[in-house]
Design a protein around this motif. Structure first.
Motif, PDB file in Angstrom:
ATOM      1  N   PHE A 312       0.837  -1.209   0.000  1.00 15.39           N
ATOM      2  CA  PHE A 312       0.000   0.000   0.000  1.00 15.39           C
ATOM      3  C   PHE A 312       0.873   1.260   0.000  1.00 15.39           C
ATOM      4  CE2 PHE A 312      -3.781  -2.430   1.719  1.00 15.39           C
ATOM      5  CZ  PHE A 312      -4.593  -2.146   0.641  1.00 15.39           C
ATOM      6  N   HIS A 313       1.981   1.245   0.734  1.00 12.29           N
ATOM      7  CA  HIS A 313       2.876   2.398   0.766  1.00 12.29           C
ATOM      8  C   HIS A 313       3.492   2.665  -0.608  1.00 12.29           C
ATOM      9  CE1 HIS A 313       3.663   2.411   5.390  1.00 12.29           C
ATOM     10  NE2 HIS A 313       2.645   3.173   5.047  1.00 12.29           N
ATOM     11  N   ILE A 314       3.863   1.597  -1.303  1.00 11.42           N
ATOM     12  CA  ILE A 314       4.422   1.765  -2.650  1.00 11.42           C
ATOM     13  C   ILE A 314       3.382   2.366  -3.589  1.00 11.42           C
ATOM     14  CG2 ILE A 314       5.381   0.549  -4.644  1.00 11.42           C
ATOM     15  CD1 ILE A 314       6.523  -1.516  -2.695  1.00 11.42           C
ATOM     16  N   LEU A 315       2.167   1.827  -3.551  1.00 15.09           N
ATOM     17  CA  LEU A 315       1.093   2.361  -4.395  1.00 15.09           C
ATOM     18  C   LEU A 315       0.792   3.816  -4.044  1.00 15.09           C
ATOM     19  CD1 LEU A 315      -1.372  -0.686  -4.343  1.00 15.09           C
ATOM     20  CD2 LEU A 315       0.227  -0.036  -6.164  1.00 15.09           C
ATOM     21  N   LEU A 316       0.837   4.127  -2.751  1.00 11.78           N
ATOM     22  CA  LEU A 316       0.549   5.482  -2.299  1.00 11.78           C
ATOM     23  C   LEU A 316       1.554   6.478  -2.843  1.00 11.78           C
ATOM     24  CD1 LEU A 316      -0.794   7.600  -0.424  1.00 11.78           C
ATOM     25  CD2 LEU A 316       0.709   6.787   1.396  1.00 11.78           C
ATOM     26  N   THR A 317       2.841   6.165  -2.734  1.00  6.75           N
ATOM     27  CA  THR A 317       3.870   7.104  -3.189  1.00  6.75           C
ATOM     28  C   THR A 317       3.849   7.273  -4.707  1.00  6.75           C
ATOM     29  OG1 THR A 317       5.424   5.235  -3.057  1.00  6.75           O
ATOM     30  CG2 THR A 317       5.426   6.799  -1.242  1.00  6.75           C
ATOM     31  N   VAL A 318       3.582   6.204  -5.439  1.00 10.50           N
ATOM     32  CA  VAL A 318       3.504   6.310  -6.897  1.00 10.50           C
ATOM     33  C   VAL A 318       2.309   7.164  -7.316  1.00 10.50           C
ATOM     34  CG1 VAL A 318       3.117   5.031  -9.040  1.00 10.50           C
ATOM     35  CG2 VAL A 318       4.692   4.136  -7.323  1.00 10.50           C
ATOM     36  N   GLN A 349      -5.294   9.721  -1.018  1.00 11.17           N
ATOM     37  CA  GLN A 349      -3.983   9.369  -0.491  1.00 11.17           C
ATOM     38  C   GLN A 349      -4.029   9.213   1.027  1.00 11.17           C
ATOM     39  OE1 GLN A 349      -2.078  12.996  -1.701  1.00 11.17           O
ATOM     40  NE2 GLN A 349      -1.554  13.518   0.402  1.00 11.17           N
ATOM     41  N   PHE A 350      -4.822  10.059   1.704  1.00 12.22           N
ATOM     42  CA  PHE A 350      -4.951   9.932   3.152  1.00 12.22           C
ATOM     43  C   PHE A 350      -5.702   8.654   3.526  1.00 12.22           C
ATOM     44  CE2 PHE A 350      -3.887  14.407   2.898  1.00 12.22           C
ATOM     45  CZ  PHE A 350      -3.119  14.613   4.038  1.00 12.22           C
ATOM     46  N   ASP A 357      -1.634   1.706   7.232  1.00 13.51           N
ATOM     47  CA  ASP A 357      -1.315   1.659   8.666  1.00 13.51           C
ATOM     48  C   ASP A 357      -2.109   0.572   9.378  1.00 13.51           C
ATOM     49  OD1 ASP A 357       0.480   3.668   8.347  1.00 13.51           O
ATOM     50  OD2 ASP A 357      -0.790   5.261   9.154  1.00 13.51           O
ATOM     51  N   ALA A 358      -3.359   0.350   8.942  1.00 11.65           N
ATOM     52  CA  ALA A 358      -4.180  -0.687   9.570  1.00 11.65           C
ATOM     53  C   ALA A 358      -3.553  -2.062   9.381  1.00 11.65           C
ATOM     54  CB  ALA A 358      -5.595  -0.664   8.997  1.00 11.65           C
ATOM     55  N   PHE A 359      -2.894  -2.259   8.267  1.00 12.36           N
ATOM     56  CA  PHE A 359      -2.194  -3.523   8.036  1.00 12.36           C
ATOM     57  C   PHE A 359      -0.833  -3.531   8.718  1.00 12.36           C
ATOM     58  CE2 PHE A 359      -5.337  -4.174   4.764  1.00 12.36           C
ATOM     59  CZ  PHE A 359      -5.428  -5.554   4.651  1.00 12.36           C
ATOM     60  N   PHE A 430      10.782   8.132  -2.986  1.00 10.17           N
ATOM     61  CA  PHE A 430      10.257   7.369  -1.863  1.00 10.17           C
ATOM     62  C   PHE A 430       9.656   6.048  -2.327  1.00 10.17           C
ATOM     63  CE2 PHE A 430      10.226  10.187   1.930  1.00 10.17           C
ATOM     64  CZ  PHE A 430      10.360   9.195   2.877  1.00 10.17           C
ATOM     65  N   ALA A 431       9.023   6.060  -3.494  1.00 10.94           N
ATOM     66  CA  ALA A 431       8.449   4.822  -4.034  1.00 10.94           C
ATOM     67  C   ALA A 431       9.543   3.803  -4.306  1.00 10.94           C
ATOM     68  CB  ALA A 431       7.673   5.133  -5.319  1.00 10.94           C
ATOM     69  N   LEU A 432      10.658   4.254  -4.894  1.00 12.84           N
ATOM     70  CA  LEU A 432      11.789   3.354  -5.135  1.00 12.84           C
ATOM     71  C   LEU A 432      12.369   2.853  -3.817  1.00 12.84           C
ATOM     72  CD1 LEU A 432      13.642   5.185  -8.064  1.00 12.84           C
ATOM     73  CD2 LEU A 432      12.372   3.028  -8.170  1.00 12.84           C
ATOM     74  N   LEU A 433      12.475   3.749  -2.843  1.00 12.96           N
ATOM     75  CA  LEU A 433      13.001   3.369  -1.535  1.00 12.96           C
ATOM     76  C   LEU A 433      12.102   2.308  -0.895  1.00 12.96           C
ATOM     77  CD1 LEU A 433      15.442   4.277   0.178  1.00 12.96           C
ATOM     78  CD2 LEU A 433      13.914   5.823   1.384  1.00 12.96           C
TER      79      LEU A 433
END
Length: 474
Positions: A312-318, A349-350, A357-359, A430-433
């Motif tokens: 989810f974090h990767i999808l979010l940053t992209v 995005q929020f 975060d729930a996961f 950040f997505a790459l990171l």
């Protein structure tokens, strides 16, 4: 909290009010005022560090893992623990935002602080009144001291020949563990070098000879370090919510209808709402569906749940980087100009951040508690808090480093004027990171061995409960 309340109410503890347009022209805070202000913050931090890792641990310890019914209930504990924390956070933030926008600060702020302090004091008394009813664990000594003794003893016997007979290793009688309400741990194959700490060489000094259980407890804590390191980058995303995410909200039209608008600082409330909804759906719907396919009472393993949060974090940053194409609006060099976008474009995005975060955050807290040895549960829980604390510092370092480097090489990615910034590049970075961190996490998952497997089907657990209930009726 008491000193904080006094510092905003006693004139000598706070700077004089200033109506200057430029804050730099106002009278600077005195050394005493700065000392009181930072002193109260660091005192609050120390107090929080002493309570956060222990309160959730005490709550989880109230469940008896030897009782099948309570063991199942314990698997939902951390979901509802985090739900209660975020619910209270949402309530407190809503009150503060309402006061700021409709009443103003001053004495109202002092009243709110005093009210929170009074509520906190009442809860302390309620907590103490419940002491006779809690399930208490006997103190087992400092986990840091125990781990240090194991490491020192193993290095001290680095050249000693390794024995193959298990009788050559030191262990206490099982009755000694039963008396303390614990149990001995069998030797595992990982980190075999540390086994030397329990190797009998003639000396019985505690810094030279440890038990097999002490060695295995140390191993279990060290085996969680790779998972801890893998959570650093996702924790940095949490820090972005209260920094760049909110700051981006100041450049967008926040008006909803008429004179009603959403303050940028309130945008983080949508993350909290998303977390609350996601936790309920996860515990009541997702777990029940997935465990029919996996046979795992948790639905999926804790590491798998963390992995979903990282995705989810990767999808979010992209997705967020694609939104921040300010150059298309022709406002690159204009300061203080709102982008022709409604604040609704930031809500997905929020909401996605809340789902992540729930996961991730709930699974992270439960994983480090669950995988820590019985005598080191609080230390295991503190691993989860450590990942957040570390990346609050490292996130600031990364933000300033990227800003300085990109400024020197041309157009800066992070500038005071966000219309001129290239936050889309920053979030692609950040997505790459996050992507490379996810690959590292997959390696951690591949080699991690769970301390206690929970892969029995729920049907078996429920059958055990039914048997126990029928026996009690007999």
């Amino acid at each position: 909290m008491l000193v904080l309340t006094l510092s905003v109410s006693i004139p000598g503890f706070k700077p004089r009010e200033c109506s200057m347009a430029n804050a730099e022209d106002c009278e600077k805070a005195s050394v005493l005022q700065l000392a009181v202000f930072f002193g109260e913050l660091y005192t609050l931090a120390i107090g929080t560090g002493g309570t956060k890792a222990n309160i959730s641990t005490i709550g989880a310890d109230q469940f008896d893992e030897t009782d099948p019914k309570e063991k199942i209930q314990k698997m939902s504990f951390f979901n509802w623990w985090m739900f209660s924390i975020f619910f209270v956070t949402l309530f407190a933030n809503t009150v503060l935002v309402y006061v700021q926008d409709n009443v103003g600060w001053g004495w109202v702020f002092i009243f709110i602080l005093s009210l929170f302090l009074a509520i906190h004091t009442i809860f302390i008394f309620v907590f103490l009144l419940g002491t006779p009813f809690y399930r208490h664990k006997l103190p087992t000594g400092s986990p840091f001291m125990k781990m240090t003794r194991v490491i020192v003893a193993s290095f001290g016997k680095a050249n000693a020949p390794m024995a193959r007979d298990h009788t050559q290793f030191h262990e206490l009688p099982s009755m000694e563990y039963e008396r303390k309400g614990t149990f001995p741990i069998q030797s595992a194959k990982s980190l075999r070098f540390l086994d030397r700490a329990s190797l009998k060489t003639g000396t019985t000094d505690q810094w030279n000879l440890c038990t097999i259980t002490e060695v295995e407890e140390t191993k279990q804590m060290l085996n969680m370090l790779p998972a801890l390191f893998a959570t650093f980058v996702p924790s940095a995303m949490v820090a972005q919510v209260n920094t760049l995410f909110v700051k981006q909200g100041t450049t967008i039209n926040a008006r909803i209808a008429g004179n009603f608008s959403i303050p940028p600082a309130s945008l983080s409330a949508f993350v909290t709402v998303s977390i609350l909804v996601s936790i309920v759906l996860y515990d009541r719907v997702f777990v029940k569906i997935t465990r029919k396919f996996t046979g795992n009472p948790r639905g999926i393993t804790l590491l798998q749940r963390m992995g979903v949060g990282m995705i989810f974090h990767i999808l979010l940053t992209v997705a967020y980087s694609k939104l921040l194409l300010n150059a298309d609006h022709g406002l690159i060099h204009q300061k203080g100009v709102k982008l022709p976008l409604k604040i609704f474009v930031l809500l997905p995005q929020f909401m996605l951040m809340g789902m992540a975060d729930a996961f991730l955050e709930v699974a992270k807290l439960e994983f480090f508690y669950d995988q820590a040895p019985k005598s080191m549960k609080s230390l295991g829980t503190s691993y989860s808090l450590t990942s957040l604390g570390m990346w609050n510092f490292l996130s600031s370092f990364l933000l300033s480093t990227v800003s300085n480097i990109t400024k020197e090489r041309g157009r800066g990615w992070i500038l005071n004027n966000l219309n001129e910034s290239r936050l889309d590049y920053y979030y692609l970075f950040f997505a790459l990171l996050n992507f490379f961190n996810f690959l590292f996490f997959l390696v951690v998952v591949k080699f991690h061995v769970y301390r206690a497997e929970v892969t029995h089907s729920l049907d078996v657990k429920e059958e055990e409960v039914k048997v126990m209930v029928s026996r009690s009726r007999e």
